[in-house]
Scaffold this active site. Structure first.
Site, PDB file in Angstrom:
ATOM      1  N   GLU A 115      96.020  78.897  68.455  1.00 34.09           N
ATOM      2  CA  GLU A 115      96.344  79.139  69.931  1.00 34.09           C
ATOM      3  C   GLU A 115      96.649  77.764  70.337  1.00 34.09           C
ATOM      4  OE1 GLU A 115      92.835  81.138  71.702  1.00 34.09           O
ATOM      5  OE2 GLU A 115      93.139  80.389  73.485  1.00 34.09           O
ATOM      6  N   ASP A 136      88.309  76.332  82.414  1.00 35.04           N
ATOM      7  CA  ASP A 136      87.719  75.594  81.389  1.00 35.04           C
ATOM      8  C   ASP A 136      86.233  74.829  81.716  1.00 35.04           C
ATOM      9  OD1 ASP A 136      89.234  76.058  78.942  1.00 35.04           O
ATOM     10  OD2 ASP A 136      91.152  75.744  80.390  1.00 35.04           O
TER      11      ASP A 136
END
Lengths: 265, 429
Positions: free
Chosen positions: A50, A61
């Site tokens: 990924e 995040d």
């Protein structure tokens, strides 16, 4: 729809293990080093890479990935650099995915992005902030270029929501193990297994669990009920903690190996 | 899941089983304003946004909620806020008839309290015990901390480190009110990054926490909810100007950061085609310098913080850090409804540079005895342009969105003032 991800998941299943998906941002610590680090992950048994597309406002995040993408952006990592990184990865042995927040893809042009990704050997895109309601043009563009569209479900998703999400999804379904941002955690969220169980009743697509998985033991636990295990922040931590690139490569190889062992059932 | 806009100031009709609204001849459906708005959020937040949407819709149909809101607006906020004729200031606006909608006189000193109290009541209604908020100038943080204290809720406010320094007074106010203030050191250390951090907190705490977004940005239904609670500004102003002048104004003027004070005022006149809507964004050092927050003058449509809207972004879709002397306007995005009003031409937006805003701040202080916030000073500078353009017969309402106490340190540096004259003489001895 791409056949590549389907092959990866069926290969893992026939080997009696879950598929292992590893994340790193392109351009961290440099574009060339990120290629080397990701290919090291493939060498050590990671089934799908990924590739993170660094974005200025990564609101899903945690601290590790925020740090890494800020460094990648400061180093000049653009969307074209990310696509170039993808083209340099070992697409023979691993499926190549991109993880991107929505705005950079929209800005690049959805059809152009899908076409260039497919040309670079990519087979799917994970879009953490694109809801199925907003995905119309994206679905059309990706279908034309046989690129899989991977959407997220979360412990808070109702069955009705899961149905709406999987209707737009292909490749696999990304089940967020916990309510929160990315980052290594001591335990995998207790909501992960019930979420996978619910999602399984609503789709035939493989289901991979991400957020908070960082060790071989956690990977083994998740492989007990999911088709895939996704690890990101733990790889970034390895690199942050390493004094130089060769130490980072060794640490990434070690972690990937531990996780690849962990996903065996 | 469908979320349908239902705004008191708009006309509703049922079309093919779906509720649609007409705004200035355009159709608004399902959390969108033309192509703008929508929801671009992690799936983990969808359930909370749906919950908020249905709580909001049931609350505004519930007479007990509306009675409580109206009572707090009257007895706590101090509404209605006055409409003040500004005759001496108007001499510098081409002699136009200038009226100030005095949101600075609200409790806590700005329009932000209108939305904070509304959303605090929604927080209670959803059975949540904690509120979080982002803040730039600190006015929304103070308003949210105030509403939290009033209703006995926990409160955490995220504020960019740069803003905690330039709006230090408001940090202390929030702390006195019992709120926790978290200084955000990521990115540009301003409002944009405070919103990122608030979103990260929210996704992990959503079970018991409501995110009180302070402006008409963010994923649906936030732009609509904030507009609803700010619409009181435009409703009052419309009645007040009819009493004062016997007619509607020629133009209504507001500053536009996220754009909540502007939407609040504009919404009262949206369907009056003869009333010009004028918004002023921060030109910073000048649009040509790149150091500004002029989304319409120098941005383009994109997605930021959950909505499609005009964004300051580079060719790759990375957000460009904004700059303004005003912390409250220092934001690279803007409310999606403003983007639609811009594209349709219903509202007109222009940048005002730092120096022009600061001159207007000094002018209003000396001509009317009212020290405005630096954000508000952008609207006043805009009113000076509009007044000169429309001439002495024009009637213009300016949203005096906040007072300037928080900005005295910045103003002292800008104007080189602060030391009383006698002290300098004593030091010279």
């Amino acid at each position: 729809m791409s056949r590549r991800l389907a092959e990866i998941f069926s290969r893992a299943k026939s080997n009696n293990r879950a598929a292992l998906i590893g994340y790193l941002p392109a351009g961290y610590p440099t574009a060339a080093a990120s290629v080397e680090l990701m290919n090291t992950m493939v060498d050590a048994g990671v089934d799908a890479i990924e590739v993170g597309l660094p974005y200025s406002d990564p609101l899903m995040d945690g601290a590790d990935i925020q740090f890494a993408v800020a460094a990648a952006l400061a180093g000049g990592t653009t969307t074209d650099v990310v696509l170039d990184v993808v083209s340099r990865l070992d697409g023979e042995r691993a499926a190549l995915l991109v993880m991107s927040y929505w705005n950079p893809i929209e800005r690049y042009g959805v059809a152009r992005f899908a076409a260039r990704l497919a040309a670079a050997g990519g087979s799917g895109v994970i879009t953490p902030d694109l809801t199925p309601e907003e995905a119309g043009p994206w679905s059309a563009a990706t279908l034309a270029h046989e690129v899989d569209t991977i959407f997220l479900v979360a412990p808070s998703s109702t069955d009705e929501r899961i149905k709406a999400v999987v209707a737009k999804a292909s490749g696999f379904v990304y089940a967020a193990s916990t309510m929160g941002v990315t980052g290594a955690r001591r335990q995998v969220g207790a909501g992960a297994e019930p979420l996978v169980t619910r999602a399984r009743r609503l789709t035939d697509l493989p289901i991979a669990v991400g957020l908070g998985v960082s060790t071989g033991a956690q990977a083994r636990e998740v492989a007990g009920y999911a088709d895939g295990v996704i690890v990101g922040s733990a790889f970034v931590r390895c690199i942050r903690a390493a004094p130089d690139l060769s130490a980072a490569i060794a640490a990434v190889r070690g972690l990937a190996g531990e996780l690849a062992e962990g996903v065996r059932r | 899941m469908i979320w349908l806009p239902l705004v008191r100031t708009q006309r509703c009709e049922i079309v093919e089983g779906e509720q649609k609204l007409t705004t200035a001849g355009s159709t608004v459906t399902a959390g969108h304003f033309g192509p703008y708005g929508g929801r671009f959020v992690p799936e983990a937040l969808t359930a909370a946004l749906d919950e908020l949407d249905s709580a909001f819709r049931s609350a505004i149909m519930d007479p007990s909620f509306m009675t409580r809101l109206a009572a707090l607006e009257r007895s706590y906020t101090g509404r209605p806020s006055p409409l003040t004729r500004a005759e001496r200031f108007a001499e510098h606006c081409g002699g136009a008839r200038i009226y100030l909608k005095r949101e600075d006189l609200n409790h806590t000193g700005s329009h932000k309290i209108n939305n904070a109290i509304g959303q605090a009541l929604l927080t209670q209604r959803m059975g949540k015990s904690r509120m979080i908020a982002e803040t730039g100038a600190g006015q929304h943080g103070v308003a949210t901390a105030t509403a939290a204290a009033l209703l006995g809720l926990e409160c955490t406010v995220f504020m960019g480190e740069e803003d905690t320094l330039r709006q230090a007074l408001n940090v202390v106010r929030m702390q006195l009110l019992g709120a926790e203030v978290i200084s955000v050191t990521a990115g540009s250390r301003t409002l944009k990054d405070a919103i990122n951090e608030a979103m990260r907190d929210w996704v992990a705490s959503v079970d018991r926490t409501h995110y009180v977004l302070g402006t008409v940005t963010g994923p649906a239904p936030f732009p609509e909810i904030v507009r609803y609670f700010q619409a009181v500004v435009g409703r009052e102003a419309r009645e007040q100007i009819k009493l004062a002048e016997g007619r509607l104004p020629d133009a209504v003027v507001a500053c536009v950061g996220g754009g909540s004070n502007a939407i609040g005022l504009f919404s009262g006149f949206m369907d009056d085609a003869d009333v010009q809507l004028r918004g002023y964004e921060a030109g910073g050092d000048g649009v040509e310098t790149g150091r500004h927050a002029a989304r319409f003058a120098a941005g383009s449509p994109g997605v930021l913080h959950g909505a499609r809207t005009y964004v300051m972004q580079d060719e790759w879709g990375q957000t460009i850090a904004s700059h303004s002397i005003s912390a409250g306007l220092d934001y690279p995005g803007v409310g999606p409804e403003h983007s639609w009003l811009h594209d349709t031409g219903r509202a007109k937006y222009e940048p005002i540079n730092d120096d022009e805003a600061m001159a207007a701040l000094a002018l209003l202080s000396r001509t009317e005895g009212i020290i405005p916030a630096i954000e508000t000073a952008h609207a006043l500078a805009g009113a000076m342009r509009v007044g000169r353009e429309l001439g002495p017969t024009a009637v213009i309402i300016v949203n005096l969105s906040g007072r300037g106490d928080k900005d005295v340190a910045t103003a002292a540096r800008w104007f080189g003032i602060g030391a009383p004259a006698g002290i300098e003489m004593a030091e010279g001895r």
